[in-house]
Design a protein around this motif. Structure first.
Motif, short mmCIF file in Angstrom:
data_model
loop_
_atom_site.label_atom_id
_atom_site.label_comp_id
_atom_site.label_asym_id
_atom_site.label_seq_id
_atom_site.Cartn_x
_atom_site.Cartn_y
_atom_site.Cartn_z
N SER A 24 0.85 -1.19 0.00
CA SER A 24 0.00 0.00 0.00
C SER A 24 0.89 1.24 0.00
O SER A 24 1.84 1.30 0.78
N PRO A 25 0.60 2.22 -0.86
CA PRO A 25 -0.41 2.16 -1.92
C PRO A 25 0.09 1.33 -3.09
O PRO A 25 1.29 1.06 -3.21
N PHE A 26 -0.82 0.93 -3.97
CA PHE A 26 -0.43 0.21 -5.18
C PHE A 26 -0.02 1.20 -6.26
O PHE A 26 -0.66 2.26 -6.39
N ASN A 27 1.02 0.88 -7.01
CA ASN A 27 1.31 1.71 -8.18
C ASN A 27 0.67 1.07 -9.41
O ASN A 27 0.10 -0.02 -9.33
N ALA A 28 0.78 1.75 -10.55
CA ALA A 28 0.09 1.27 -11.75
C ALA A 28 0.63 -0.09 -12.20
O ALA A 28 -0.13 -0.91 -12.76
N ILE A 29 1.91 -0.36 -11.96
CA ILE A 29 2.48 -1.66 -12.34
C ILE A 29 1.82 -2.78 -11.51
O ILE A 29 1.40 -3.81 -12.06
N HIS A 30 1.71 -2.55 -10.21
CA HIS A 30 1.05 -3.55 -9.35
C HIS A 30 -0.37 -3.81 -9.84
O HIS A 30 -0.81 -4.95 -9.95
N LEU A 31 -1.09 -2.71 -10.10
CA LEU A 31 -2.51 -2.84 -10.49
C LEU A 31 -2.64 -3.55 -11.84
O LEU A 31 -3.52 -4.39 -12.02
#
Ligand code: FMN
Length: 182
Positions: free
Chosen positions: A121-128
């Motif tokens: 947390s938080p998620f970045n766009a790569i994680h998402l």
């Protein structure tokens, strides 16, 4: 069932899960990543062998000859708990260089249940993007998120509820508080 522990925060969830699976006489193959061993030491008082003793069989993440690396090895589900963003990324890209990522790759190719208790947390766009890619392939993305509606009296109760929701996903009933029943 294959249970893998990676170097994200929250190994206590894996310990609770292994205890529950043992109580239900479910056979487990446990793989603890090398990074997870460091995090376990930093975050908890658990000895690695105490965690390993909860499993039926244990494998080194470096042993790519171990049974879970083959599709011919019968297992119903694989749960990675907690699942780091690094392991998530490796699975999303088919980079099967450890027993954990190889067994996850096998789960995908054999269309077996794969559950990732992702933790960051938080998620970045790569994680998402990685989570979305895997969710579209049928992987269950199950972050260990607390259910405050149970009005927990302790962190222990909150953690039990989180693990109980994961047990629900593999069809094992645990005595967690359920909405509408209290
Ligand atoms: C104390 C500690 C806590 C960490 N927590 C997380 C976390 O919650 N999520 C995450 O993705 N990585 C976390 N990391 C970083 C991972 O351990 C690191 O990315 C590692 O390469 C993961 O490797 P593995 O997936 O092979 O276990 C943490 C590291 C440490 C030392």
């Amino acid at each position: 069932m294959i249970v893998a522990i990676t170097g994200a925060s929250g190994v206590n969830f894996a310990v609770k899960l292994l205890e529950a699976l043992k109580n239900h006489n479910i056979e487990t193959d446990l793989i603890i990543s090398e990074n997870a061993k460091d995090v376990i030491e930093l975050e908890t008082d658990f000895a690695i062998d105490r965690i390993q003793n909860l499993a039926t069989r244990c494998h080194s993440e470096n042993d790519l000859t171990a049974p879970p690396s083959s599709g011919s090895y019968k297992f119903e589900s694989m749960i990675i708990i907690p699942c780091s963003m690094k392991t998530l990324s490796a699975i999303a890209h088919g980079f099967a260089d450890t027993l954990i990522t190889r067994a996850a790759d096998v789960s995908l190719k054999e269309k077996r249940q794969l559950i990732l208790a992702v933790r960051e947390s938080p998620f970045n766009a790569i994680h998402l993007e990685n989570m979305l890619k895997l969710a579209k392939l049928g992987v269950i993305i199950a972050p260990p998120i607390p259910s405050y509606y149970i009005k927990p009296k302790s962190i222990e109760e909150l953690n039990e509820n989180i693990v109980g929701r994961i047990l629900d996903l593999v069809g094992i009933d645990s005595n967690i508080k359920r909405w509408g029943e209290f």
